[in-house]
Design an enzyme around this catalytic site. Structure first.
Site, PDB file in Angstrom:
ATOM      1  N   LYS A  42       0.804  -1.235   0.000  1.00 43.41           N
ATOM      2  CA  LYS A  42       0.000   0.000   0.000  1.00 43.41           C
ATOM      3  C   LYS A  42       0.830   1.275   0.000  1.00 43.41           C
ATOM      4  O   LYS A  42       1.854   1.356   0.677  1.00 43.41           O
ATOM      5  CB  LYS A  42      -0.915   0.006   1.224  1.00 43.41           C
ATOM      6  CG  LYS A  42      -2.137  -0.847   1.008  1.00 43.41           C
ATOM      7  CD  LYS A  42      -3.219  -0.554   2.021  1.00 43.41           C
ATOM      8  CE  LYS A  42      -4.462  -1.383   1.689  1.00 43.41           C
ATOM      9  NZ  LYS A  42      -5.374  -1.459   2.823  1.00 43.41           N
ATOM     10  N   SER A 129     -10.797   2.623   2.865  1.00 44.35           N
ATOM     11  CA  SER A 129      -9.965   3.822   3.066  1.00 44.35           C
ATOM     12  C   SER A 129      -9.533   4.377   1.716  1.00 44.35           C
ATOM     13  O   SER A 129      -9.536   5.593   1.502  1.00 44.35           O
ATOM     14  CB  SER A 129      -8.725   3.479   3.900  1.00 44.35           C
ATOM     15  OG  SER A 129      -9.103   3.039   5.175  1.00 44.35           O
TER      16      SER A 129
HETATM   17  O1  PNS Z   1      -5.765  -2.869   6.114  1.00 43.83           O
HETATM   18  P1  PNS Z   1      -4.875  -3.798   5.351  1.00 43.83           P
HETATM   19  O2  PNS Z   1      -3.845  -3.031   4.553  1.00 43.83           O
HETATM   20  O3  PNS Z   1      -5.648  -4.774   4.492  1.00 43.83           O
HETATM   21  O4  PNS Z   1      -4.080  -4.677   6.453  1.00 43.83           O
HETATM   22  C1  PNS Z   1      -3.117  -5.622   6.061  1.00 43.83           C
HETATM   23  C2  PNS Z   1      -2.171  -5.911   7.242  1.00 43.83           C
HETATM   24  C3  PNS Z   1      -1.460  -4.646   7.676  1.00 43.83           C
HETATM   25  C4  PNS Z   1      -2.978  -6.471   8.410  1.00 43.83           C
HETATM   26  C5  PNS Z   1      -1.131  -6.982   6.763  1.00 43.83           C
HETATM   27  O5  PNS Z   1      -0.426  -6.500   5.658  1.00 43.83           O
HETATM   28  C6  PNS Z   1      -0.160  -7.393   7.873  1.00 43.83           C
HETATM   29  O6  PNS Z   1      -0.515  -8.194   8.727  1.00 43.83           O
HETATM   30  N1  PNS Z   1       1.078  -6.844   7.845  1.00 43.83           N
HETATM   31  C7  PNS Z   1       2.116  -7.177   8.826  1.00 43.83           C
HETATM   32  C8  PNS Z   1       3.069  -8.277   8.295  1.00 43.83           C
HETATM   33  C9  PNS Z   1       2.373  -9.647   8.403  1.00 43.83           C
HETATM   34  O7  PNS Z   1       2.330 -10.210   9.461  1.00 43.83           O
HETATM   35  N2  PNS Z   1       1.783 -10.087   7.260  1.00 43.83           N
HETATM   36  C10 PNS Z   1       0.938 -11.282   7.228  1.00 43.83           C
HETATM   37  C11 PNS Z   1       1.650 -12.558   6.968  1.00 43.83           C
HETATM   38  S1  PNS Z   1       2.816 -12.531   5.688  1.00 43.83           S
END
Ligand code: PNS
Length: 173
Positions: A42, A129
């Site tokens: 993002k 968003s």
């Molecule tokens: O609101 P979003 O952008 O859909 O949220 C996505 C989010 C931030 C929850 C996801 O990208 C995330 O968990 N990021 C941290 C790294 C991680 O643990 N990724 C998941 C397993 S690879």
């Protein structure tokens, strides 16, 4: 034992759709930790500090919630905070594939943490968003879709980007 869930996301910025999920989540969990994590896919408008501030102010009327941020894996943060669940909102079928993939990866990384999906209220099904930011950028009225503090912040940011006064402008300077 206290039932704690992490509600993770980019929250760039928090919307009424997110607040709807938080309200529903609080009917199931004793406490929610709303956590800003990095989504490398993002492009963001607000800094982590700005997003935390918007979250905190938007959540003023809620109890048993806190806002946080974490630089790393979601499941690691869940473990650190003693949370056994990850809460995610599901809008339409279009969300499913991404959510399914993320939930299975998180399960593979830590089998002790369960992902729970809640259906968002019908009135928020079309909002995100990203689409709200786009509407705000081009002057659309987003009043009914975000908390008032977020509306104000979006208006300031886009007014600023369009070459208007800076947020911190001081008429006397
Ligand atoms: O609101 P979003 O952008 O859909 O949220 C996505 C989010 C931030 C929850 C996801 O990208 C995330 O968990 N990021 C941290 C790294 C991680 O643990 N990724 C998941 C397993 S690879």
């Amino acid at each position: 034992m206290e039932k704690i869930a992490i509600y993770p996301g980019s929250f760039d910025p928090v919307t009424n759709g997110h607040l709807d999920i938080i309200e529903r989540g609080l009917k199931i969990f004793d406490r929610l930790i709303i956590t800003i994590l990095e989504n490398p896919a993002k492009k963001l408008l607000f800094s982590v500090d700005e997003r935390i501030d918007l979250l905190t102010r938007s959540l003023a009327g809620f109890s048993n919630v806190e806002s946080a941020s974490y630089d790393g894996l979601l499941v690691d943060y869940a473990k650190q905070r003693n949370a056994h669940a990850i809460l995610r909102g599901m809008r339409a079928v279009s969300d499913f594939e991404y959510e399914f993939q993320m939930a299975l990866m998180n399960r593979r990384l830590n089998r002790e943490v369960q992902t729970v999906f809640l259906m968002t209220g019908l009135r928020w099904i079309f909002t995100s968003s990203s689409i709200i930011k786009e509407a705000a950028k081009f002057g659309g009225n987003i009043e009914s879709m975000v908390p008032p503090v977020v509306q104000e912040k979006l208006e300031q940011r886009f007014h600023c980007l369009l070459g208007g006064d800076s947020e911190d402008s001081d008429e006397t300077v």
